[in-house]
Design a protein around this motif. Structure first.
Motif, mmCIF file in Angstrom:
data_model
loop_
_atom_site.group_PDB
_atom_site.id
_atom_site.type_symbol
_atom_site.label_atom_id
_atom_site.label_comp_id
_atom_site.label_asym_id
_atom_site.label_seq_id
_atom_site.Cartn_x
_atom_site.Cartn_y
_atom_site.Cartn_z
ATOM 1 N N VAL A 187 2.532 0.446 2.365
ATOM 2 C CA VAL A 187 1.238 0.950 3.161
ATOM 3 C C VAL A 187 1.300 1.470 4.445
ATOM 4 C CG1 VAL A 187 -0.714 -0.513 1.717
ATOM 5 C CG2 VAL A 187 0.489 -1.446 3.673
ATOM 6 N N PHE A 188 2.232 0.867 5.290
ATOM 7 C CA PHE A 188 2.699 1.186 6.524
ATOM 8 C C PHE A 188 3.546 2.479 6.487
ATOM 9 C CE2 PHE A 188 1.593 -3.074 7.719
ATOM 10 C CZ PHE A 188 0.945 -2.968 8.763
ATOM 11 N N ALA A 189 4.194 2.636 5.502
ATOM 12 C CA ALA A 189 5.253 3.962 5.314
ATOM 13 C C ALA A 189 4.255 5.341 4.969
ATOM 14 C CB ALA A 189 6.109 3.872 4.253
ATOM 15 N N LYS A 190 3.177 5.031 4.337
ATOM 16 C CA LYS A 190 1.993 6.359 3.954
ATOM 17 C C LYS A 190 1.730 6.891 5.247
ATOM 18 C CE LYS A 190 1.811 5.473 -0.657
ATOM 19 N NZ LYS A 190 2.656 6.700 -1.366
ATOM 20 N N LYS A 191 2.100 8.395 5.128
ATOM 21 C CA LYS A 191 1.334 9.227 5.930
ATOM 22 C C LYS A 191 0.362 10.011 5.445
ATOM 23 C CE LYS A 191 4.458 7.681 9.021
ATOM 24 N NZ LYS A 191 4.211 6.762 10.120
ATOM 25 N N LEU A 192 -0.846 9.982 6.020
ATOM 26 C CA LEU A 192 -1.910 10.444 5.281
ATOM 27 C C LEU A 192 -2.416 11.902 6.131
ATOM 28 C CD1 LEU A 192 -4.286 7.423 4.572
ATOM 29 C CD2 LEU A 192 -2.721 8.395 2.978
ATOM 30 N N ASP A 193 -1.672 12.265 6.954
ATOM 31 C CA ASP A 193 -1.893 13.685 7.580
ATOM 32 C C ASP A 193 -3.449 13.635 8.007
ATOM 33 O OD1 ASP A 193 -1.368 16.088 8.406
ATOM 34 O OD2 ASP A 193 -1.975 16.960 6.603
ATOM 35 N N VAL A 194 -3.911 12.769 8.843
ATOM 36 C CA VAL A 194 -4.998 12.733 9.351
ATOM 37 C C VAL A 194 -4.845 13.088 10.789
ATOM 38 C CG1 VAL A 194 -7.072 11.569 9.918
ATOM 39 C CG2 VAL A 194 -6.308 11.247 7.723
ATOM 40 N N LYS A 195 -5.388 14.178 11.246
ATOM 41 C CA LYS A 195 -5.471 14.493 12.626
ATOM 42 C C LYS A 195 -6.169 13.482 13.759
ATOM 43 C CE LYS A 195 -4.872 19.326 11.773
ATOM 44 N NZ LYS A 195 -5.336 20.686 11.974
ATOM 45 N N ASN A 196 -5.774 13.492 15.035
ATOM 46 C CA ASN A 196 -6.301 12.411 15.900
ATOM 47 C C ASN A 196 -6.909 11.229 15.291
ATOM 48 O OD1 ASN A 196 -6.412 14.533 17.976
ATOM 49 N ND2 ASN A 196 -7.631 15.855 16.525
ATOM 50 N N SER A 197 -5.948 10.381 14.585
ATOM 51 C CA SER A 197 -6.245 9.374 13.987
ATOM 52 C C SER A 197 -7.065 8.028 15.307
ATOM 53 C CB SER A 197 -5.094 8.698 13.390
ATOM 54 O OG SER A 197 -5.176 7.341 12.843
ATOM 55 N N LEU A 198 -7.938 7.458 14.718
ATOM 56 C CA LEU A 198 -8.543 6.539 15.525
ATOM 57 C C LEU A 198 -8.359 5.173 14.889
ATOM 58 C CD1 LEU A 198 -12.057 8.398 15.607
ATOM 59 C CD2 LEU A 198 -10.439 8.552 16.876
ATOM 60 N N ALA A 199 -8.494 5.055 13.461
ATOM 61 C CA ALA A 199 -8.386 3.593 12.893
ATOM 62 C C ALA A 199 -7.621 3.652 11.634
ATOM 63 C CB ALA A 199 -9.641 3.123 12.686
ATOM 64 N N GLN A 200 -6.730 2.480 11.210
ATOM 65 C CA GLN A 200 -6.058 2.507 10.008
ATOM 66 C C GLN A 200 -6.423 1.437 9.487
ATOM 67 O OE1 GLN A 200 -3.303 2.908 12.600
ATOM 68 N NE2 GLN A 200 -4.389 4.932 12.951
ATOM 69 N N ILE A 201 -6.658 1.071 7.971
ATOM 70 C CA ILE A 201 -6.911 0.074 7.432
ATOM 71 C C ILE A 201 -5.846 -0.109 6.586
ATOM 72 C CG2 ILE A 201 -8.570 -0.991 5.889
ATOM 73 C CD1 ILE A 201 -10.631 0.779 6.950
ATOM 74 N N TYR A 202 -5.415 -1.339 6.296
ATOM 75 C CA TYR A 202 -4.300 -1.814 5.371
ATOM 76 C C TYR A 202 -4.458 -2.830 4.572
ATOM 77 C CZ TYR A 202 -1.698 0.952 9.175
ATOM 78 O OH TYR A 202 -1.524 1.854 10.176
ATOM 79 N N VAL A 203 -4.326 -2.629 3.157
ATOM 80 C CA VAL A 203 -4.382 -3.881 2.247
ATOM 81 C C VAL A 203 -3.161 -3.829 1.410
ATOM 82 C CG1 VAL A 203 -5.830 -4.670 0.446
ATOM 83 C CG2 VAL A 203 -7.254 -3.204 2.243
ATOM 84 N N PRO A 204 -2.372 -4.724 1.726
ATOM 85 C CA PRO A 204 -0.895 -4.343 0.852
ATOM 86 C C PRO A 204 -1.184 -5.233 -0.666
ATOM 87 C CG PRO A 204 -0.591 -5.552 3.045
ATOM 88 C CD PRO A 204 -2.213 -5.419 2.777
ATOM 89 N N ASP A 205 -2.072 -6.149 -0.671
ATOM 90 C CA ASP A 205 -2.301 -6.869 -2.119
ATOM 91 C C ASP A 205 -3.767 -6.705 -2.105
ATOM 92 O OD1 ASP A 205 -2.681 -8.687 -4.044
ATOM 93 O OD2 ASP A 205 -1.833 -10.046 -3.178
ATOM 94 N N TYR A 206 -4.289 -5.711 -2.971
ATOM 95 C CA TYR A 206 -5.692 -5.599 -2.989
ATOM 96 C C TYR A 206 -6.320 -6.541 -3.938
ATOM 97 C CZ TYR A 206 -10.073 -3.028 -3.936
ATOM 98 O OH TYR A 206 -11.457 -2.744 -4.061
#
Length: 552
Positions: free
Chosen positions: A221-240
């Motif tokens: 999840v930390f390696a994923k690059k979602l190509d969002v401009k001007n990122s404000l917040a990220q949400i991480y759930v390693p084990d859904y």
């Protein structure tokens, strides 16, 4: 969450609540501040027991983009809310956001840890469970942070006590409510919590215990690059699946059958990113799926069917391959007896009126489809103000024709007048109600495309378009044109038309409040799309399209 925890940050950790609660409002009106401390770095001092974490960036360029949107009315409302929030903070603790917090607060990570039993409640005698919240606030100016800490200690009605824990100092701060706890780690982060244990756990992590960044699934999840401009917040759930189980544990009255939990475990991990670009607020999310459990995969849609809807359409759902979706549902139901029973009951009820659910209803829906809500001020739906339309592409016209013939026969058996009309050179069948017009209309737009409309005027608008089509409307293009392609279809909402319809049905005194209406008037619409990158990866993108800022 109990009130004592939801307000634990004032006054002892007023920094974090302001950053996470009003940062958007402040940046919208006052301009940028701070820099990002980094999500991964913050995650390294969050305990591995955390099951979800959100990182809020204070990157100045990202937040500055908010200032390009909004009407004067919306700007005034945001300004009023921010002013009220700052006054409340000053009343509670004599803290000024501008002077005391802005200079030193960097990025903020909010993590949710497993719940701990609380004291039994007086009414039930049973212990409730409350999630543990841990906040990690980056320090970008050590001197300013030190001055802020000194000021807190001098506040009237606030008492502090230092507790030594493995060589680190935990500060217990008591104000008007229950105590809260904080610690400064390496002069780089402030860790904050409404109870002592999460702070101690964070110190353990800082000294080498497993962290949120090191737990299984975190690298993905930390390696994923979602190509969002001007990122404000990220949400991480390693084990859904683990997150779902922990959330269930917080409420002893909530139970989920094992079959349902197994379905939820189709998602192994998830990461989402929210940012601002020239179109508005954009969110992208990627879910890592278990290919052994996941039965459904989105089919790419060309969205050509959108051209069959009028430009004033207020809402649309478009996609591809309902028959494939239904096959996946049926396959899934084999593992869930209750779900399978519901399907069998539906099959039996339709069989009683001569319909085969699998063949007559879903079997021929193998192409692109579109469901839409369309304004209508004429005919039988005039009082309602809105009608609906369904358009399907199919490679099995014979079965589709048989289905509609059965529907017409069923209507005739209920004494409904079924009549034929020619609209724009197309043969259209209508279910007519005396003195009121057509309740329903259906017909073929070409060799492979059939429509079903609720309301005669809607049927006419589909069969013989007299206005601009939806795919050529400025609003639809503004909301959907920048969404990922290829994709599995769109969810589209025109905000102005939706608000207008909502106000039409509002009971006197219950219309949309002026302040909410002002905010909604700054929104063009909502667009959502999804696609399957492969059998083990799905991606969702959502755009809250905003109107450009107008002069005051």
């Amino acid at each position: 969450m109990p009130e004592t925890k939801s307000k634990f940050l004032i006054p002892a950790i007023g920094a974090a609540v302001i950053v996470t609660g009003s940062i958007a409002a402040y940046m919208y009106l006052k301009g940028p501040f701070g820099d990002s401390s980094g999500a991964l770095a913050s995650a390294k001092i969050v305990p591995s027991t955390a099951f979800i974490a959100t990182y809020v960036s204070t990157d100045p360029q990202a937040w500055a983009k908010l200032q390009q949107f909004g009407t004067p009315e919306a700007q005034k409302i945001v300004a009023k809310g921010l002013d009220s929030l700052n006054k409340d903070l000053l009343t509670e603790s004599n803290i000024s956001y501008e002077k005391d917090l802005k200079p030193w607060v960097g990025g903020v990570m909010i993590a949710v840890l497993p719940s701990t039993p609380a004291n039994p409640t007086p009414n039930t005698g049973t212990a409730t469970r409350e999630p543990n919240i841990l906040m990690v606030v980056g320090i970008k100016d050590k001197l300013a942070a030190l001055n802020f800490a000194k000021k807190l200690k001098q506040e009237k009605g606030v008492t502090t006590k230092e507790i030594d824990y493995k060589g680190e100092k935990i500060t217990e701060t008591t104000g008007k409510g229950k105590p809260s706890y904080s610690a400064v780690l390496n002069n780089t982060y402030v860790v904050l919590a409404p109870s002592r244990q999460p702070v101690e756990n964070s110190i353990d992590t800082y000294k080498g215990q497993p962290s949120f960044a090191s737990k299984e699934g975190a690298n993905r999840v930390f390696a994923k690059k979602l190509d969002v401009k001007n990122s404000l917040a990220q949400i991480y759930v390693p084990d859904y699946g683990g997150m779902v189980q922990q959330l269930i544990a917080t409420n002893s009255q909530t139970t989920i059958p094992p079959e349902t939990l197994k379905q939820l475990k189709q998602v192994k991990s998830m990461v989402a990113d929210i940012g601002i670009d020239d179109a508005g607020v954009r969110m992208k999310a990627i879910a890592n799926l278990d290919p052994q459990l996941s039965k459904f995969q989105y089919q790419n849609s060309g969205a050509k069917i959108v051209a069959n809807f009028p430009g004033d359409t207020l809402a649309l759902i478009n996609g591809q391959g309902i028959s494939s979706w239904w096959s996946a549902v049926v396959e899934e139901s084999k593992d869930y007896p209750q779900f399978k029973q519901v399907i069998e009951q539906a099959r039996g009820q339709l069989k009683a009126v001569n319909f085969d659910l699998d063949k007559d209803i879903f079997g021929w829906m193998n192409g692109e489809f579109g469901f839409a809500a369309i304004p209508s001020n004429q005919g039988i739906l005039a009082q309602l103000g809105v009608g609906g339309a369904f358009v399907f592409d199919t490679s099995d016209r014979k079965t589709a024709e048989s289905t509609f013939a059965k529907l017409d026969n069923l209507a005739k058996s209920q004494k409904i007048n079924v009549a034929q009309r020619n609209i724009g050179g197309k043969d259209v069948t209508e279910w007519q109600i005396p003195q009121q017009g057509a309740l329903l209309a259906h017909g073929w737009l070409d060799q492979d495309t059939v429509f079903l409309a609720l309301g005669g005027p809607i049927g006419e608008a589909i069969a013989q378009p007299k206005t601009q089509s939806l795919d050529n409307s400025d609003n639809f293009k503004a909301v959907t044109s920048s969404l990922q392609k290829p994709n599995g279809g769109f969810v589209y909402l025109d905000m102005d038309k939706t608000v207008s319809l909502a106000n039409r049905y509002a009971v006197q005194g219950q219309a949309i409040p002026p302040e909410a209406a002002a905010i909604l008037s700054s929104i063009r619409g909502l667009g959502v799309t999804a696609t399957s990158l492969d059998k083990s990866t799905s991606q969702v993108e959502m755009l809250l399209a905003l109107k450009p800022k107008t002069a005051k």
